[in-house]
Each structure stands twice: as structure tokens, then as C-alpha cells.
Design a protein around this motif. Structure first.
Motif, short mmCIF file in Angstrom:
data_model
loop_
_atom_site.label_atom_id
_atom_site.label_comp_id
_atom_site.label_asym_id
_atom_site.label_seq_id
_atom_site.Cartn_x
_atom_site.Cartn_y
_atom_site.Cartn_z
N ASP A 186 8.91 -88.87 21.37
CA ASP A 186 9.27 -87.44 21.40
C ASP A 186 9.77 -86.98 20.03
OD1 ASP A 186 11.51 -88.98 21.77
OD2 ASP A 186 12.47 -87.67 23.22
N CYS A 239 15.41 -84.19 13.54
CA CYS A 239 14.02 -83.69 13.49
C CYS A 239 13.96 -82.44 12.62
CB CYS A 239 13.53 -83.40 14.90
SG CYS A 239 11.98 -82.51 14.98
N GLU A 283 11.10 -92.94 18.39
CA GLU A 283 10.72 -92.42 19.70
C GLU A 283 9.49 -91.51 19.60
OE1 GLU A 283 13.62 -91.89 18.13
OE2 GLU A 283 15.12 -93.05 19.21
N ASP A 305 6.59 -86.26 18.13
CA ASP A 305 6.03 -84.98 18.60
C ASP A 305 6.80 -83.81 18.01
OD1 ASP A 305 4.17 -86.27 20.11
OD2 ASP A 305 5.28 -86.14 21.99
N CYS A 306 8.14 -83.94 18.02
CA CYS A 306 9.00 -82.88 17.49
C CYS A 306 8.70 -82.65 16.01
CB CYS A 306 10.47 -83.26 17.69
SG CYS A 306 11.63 -82.16 16.89
N GLN A 360 19.31 -86.16 17.66
CA GLN A 360 17.88 -86.39 17.41
C GLN A 360 17.18 -85.08 17.04
OE1 GLN A 360 14.76 -87.19 20.42
NE2 GLN A 360 14.81 -89.27 19.64
N SER A 361 17.53 -84.03 17.76
CA SER A 361 16.94 -82.72 17.50
C SER A 361 17.33 -82.23 16.09
CB SER A 361 17.42 -81.76 18.58
OG SER A 361 17.11 -80.47 18.25
#
Lengths: 217, 197
Positions: free
Chosen positions: A56, A204, A54, A59-60, A200-201
Motif C-alpha cells: 500500500d 509517502c 508495504e 501504491d500511495c 506511513q501516510s
């Protein structure tokens, strides 16, 4: 109910997170170094090859690595792709280490990489998937008000791998990976309360830690 | 996200957009390609009318699903000028700047523009395809080469509001077209140079 209790309850609702499990792996193939003025770039494998990392997440990862260390530079993915257009686009970027010599055989690319001191390219693969879901949640509204009732839950897995390529040696120097599984749920008695496992966070965070440690170690 | 929640959101979106028509205006930034300039070749571009200020209107069959009009403006024209001006000097006037300069004519035609919406594909993404026919000719209008250049872009609806995911998929497909065209030109430049002598 007292105002302070309501505030605490609201805070609990907002900060409620589902449980998740993180597994981190690291593999080093050859010795490597990076100095303060040298740079790395993150690039995800293409959706043309079925990879669905993804935007994002990329980006993360870019932002988190930038915040977590000051021993090397990180060039944001989009900026790198614009500077080296059209050579690192989803359909044209090297997909495996075997594709590197062809692209680095281009003198313009090699010279620009050297001028910008870009030493490592980190290829990211993986995605976040929902494995299973169950339960039921129904909401209704009428003249007297509305509300929801029920319970729904689902399992997410965020599995990402970072392969570190040395652009000067044209070799893969190592791999790190993060695998996070978690269960999210939404219980609802009038008001639905989402309790989300931020897989996901967490992936990351875990992968960026691993990449920073990889170059610090 | 739970499938029940997804279904609710999709149903709500369908109810909201079911009877409306959409008008998308496309703008795009394509970076200058990192390629070698051929100073001794001048190129004249001829663009299909469909490329200049192209407005896509859905056919009757597609209108049943959702009426989407897409205004590309001059994005395609800018894309081709940006790519080819990185390889050759562009000159669309009749004057020949220097007798030493070799001239090629480049005719570009849009063959296909296709897309799939999440509703049509029963998934969570927009997919967009472009296909162009590019004819490379010498200064006497003799065909030297014929290229087929395609571009593909996809974008998950994800967090994007309204038409943004669709616009992004179109931008990605145009950018991909530019990338594929740049690499095709780079691969063929030596052949072209040899053919025009």
C-alpha cells in the motif's frame, strides 16, 4: 447537547491525529535530466533480502507522484513488472546498482526500456515499524450495554529510502529519504477514541515531494 | 497497532474460524515472459497428475489447526504452458510438424507444496513454498537435464479480509515459480540446444 455541538465533536474525533515528526534527506551524486515523454518506475527491494516495504505504500507513492507533477511519466509498478516479466520480480530484480549491467545486457529488456522511454528506476526500501507500546484497554458488554475503559499508546517509525538509478548510464544518480516518527493513542471512557499518527501516510507524502523536487530541481 | 488491540483481533478471529473449514479456489494471471522464442524447438509437456486440477487437503496433523482445502484448478498447468510456450512451440500430439524441428520432452512433477499460517508461525503473514522437479529429455526419452525450480510467496494479513492474504501468498509463490523457471530456461537454453544437436 445541541446537534451542532455533537457534529463538531464527531468531526474532531474523526480528524484527530497524533503528533508526528518528519525528517527528509536528499543526496545528489551526478547531474541528470528528464523530459516530458520520458518515464520513471518505482520498484521496492525484495522481501527475499529482508526488505518489507508495504504494497500500500508503493501504491500511495505511485499515485501521489502521478498527482503532484506533469513533467514526466510514471509507469505503475505492477504494470512495469507485468510488461518485463520475469526480470523485475521480487526474487529476480536487481537489488543493487552492481546488478544492473547483467539485466541490461539482455537485448530484449534494453530494447523495451528504450521503446517505452523508461529512463530512471527508483528503488524503494524501508518499512513502518512499531517501536514501543504501552497502556491497557479493556472492553466489556452486557445486557444493559457495553463500553471500553483505559488508555493505550504506541510509537511508530516510517523510514523509507529512494535510490534513483539511471538506466542508460547504469549509475545511481542520487538518494532521497523520509523518516517519520509519531505516537498514536486510544483513550477510552465508554467509547474508544483512536488518535492516530499517520506516519506511513506522512512518509509517502514527504518522499513523493522529495522525488518530484529531485527531478524538478 | 497496539499489541493489546492485535491480541483482541487475533482472539476474535480464532474464535470465529476455530471450528470452521476453509475452501480456497486459486486463480492467477501470469504475464507472458519477455524472452526469445526458439522457433526450431518443439516441446511436449507432461504434467504430473498432482499438477492437473490439484486439490490440496491438509493432513491429520494440520487439521487440528484449521481445515483448509485449496483447489488449484488448472492454474499450475496454465503457468507451465505459459512459460514454456514463450520459449518453444508446444505440441502435445504425436504428429511431428516438420522434420527440421527438434523435439524435447519436459516432465514436470510437483515435489512439495508447503505453507505457514500466521497462527502456526506466530507472526502476521502467510508464507507459501512450491518445489517442482523438471526433467528435460530428448525425443528418445533420454534424460538431458534435471532442474529443481522453487517459488516462494509471503503476504502480511494487514487489511485483507478472510482468506485473501493466503490466496495472495499462493499467487505470489506461483508467480515466483514462473519467474524462476523462465530464468532457469533462459540460462539453460543454449546447453539444451547443443545437446539435442
Amino acid at each position: 447537547m445541541k446537534r451542532s455541538k455533537i457534529n463538531i465533536l464527531l468531526l474532531l474525533i474523526i480528524t484527530a491525529v497524533g503528533c508526528s515528526t518528519t525528517r527528509i534527506d536528499e543526496e545528489v551524486n551526478t547531474a541528470f535530466t528528464i523530459s516530458g515523454d520520458e518515464s520513471i518506475v518505482l520498484l521496492s527491494n525484495s522481501y527475499h533480502t529482508g526488505n518489507q516495504t508495504e504494497l500500500d505504500f508503493m501504491d500511495c507513492l505511485n499515485n501521489t507522484i502521478l498527482k503532484k507533477q506533469d513533467t514526466f511519466e510514471i509507469i505503475p509498478t505492477r504494470q512495469f513488472q507485468n510488461l518485463f516479466y520475469p526480470w523485475f520480480e521480487p526474487s529476480t530484480a536487481p537489488q543493487s546498482i552492481e546488478d544492473l549491467p547483467k539485466i541490461l545486457g539482455n537485448e530484449l529488456i534494453k530494447e523495451k526500456l528504450s521503446v517505452m522511454k523508461i529512463k530512471y528506476l527508483i528503488k524503494i526500501t524501508g518499512e513502518t515499524k512499531t517501536n514501543a507500546s504501552s497502556g491497557a484497554l479493556s472492553c466489556a458488554a452486557g445486557p444493559g450495554g457495553g463500553g471500553c475503559f483505559g488508555f493505550a499508546w504506541w510509537d511508530d517509525t516510517s523510514a523509507y529510502n529512494a535510490s534513483v538509478w539511471d538506466l542508460s548510464q547504469e549509475t545511481s544518480v542520487g538518494n532521497v529519504s523520509a523518516n517519520v516518527t509519531g505516537t498514536s493513542m486510544i483513550p477510552a471512557i465508554i467509547i474508544p477514541i483512536p488518535i492516530l499518527a499517520r506516519t506511513q501516510s506522512n512518509a509517502c507524502d514527504g518522499l513523493s515531494d522529495q522525488i518530484v523536487n529531485f527531478f524538478s530541481g | 497497532m497496539n499489541s493489546a488491540v492485535k491480541k483482541l483481533i487475533i482472539l476474535q478471529s480464532l474464535l470465529l474460524i476455530g471450528c470452521s473449514s476453509q475452501n480456497l479456489v486459486i486463480d492467477i494471471f501470469i504475464p507472458k515472459p519477455l524472452v526469445k522464442m526458439n522457433e526450431n524447438i518443439t516441446a511436449k509437456l507432461t504434467l504430473d497428475e498432482q499438477i492437473k486440477n490439484f486439490i490440496f487437503s491438509p493432513e491429520e496433523l494440520q487439521k487440528r489447526e484449521a481445515s483448509i482445502e485449496i483447489n488449484f484448478g488448472n492454474t499450475q498447468e496454465k503457468l507451465f504452458e505459459n512459460i514454456f510456450s514463450s520459449f518453444f512451440k508446444l505440441n502435445n500430439t504425436e504428429t511431428i510438424p516438420n522434420p527440421e524441428t527438434k523435439i524435447i520432452l519436459i516432465d514436470i512433477k510437483l515435489d512439495k507444496f508447503e505453507y505457514l499460517t500466521p497462527q502456526a508461525a506466530a507472526n502476521q503473514k502467510y508464507s507459501v513454498w512450491f518445489k517442482y522437479n523438471i526433467f528435460i529429455k530428448d525425443s528418445n526419452n533420454q534424460l538431458l537435464d534435471n532442474w529443481v525450480v522453487t517459488g516462494y510467496g509471503e503476504q502480511e494479513t494487514g487489511v485483507f479480509q478472510g482468506d485473501e492474504a493466503f490466496k495472495r501468498a499462493i499467487r505470489i509463490a506461483l508467480r515466483d515459480t514462473g519467474a524462476n523457471l523462465s530464468i532457469k530456461t533462459q540460462d539453460e537454453i543454449e546447453n539444451i540446444t547443443n545437446m539435442i544437436g
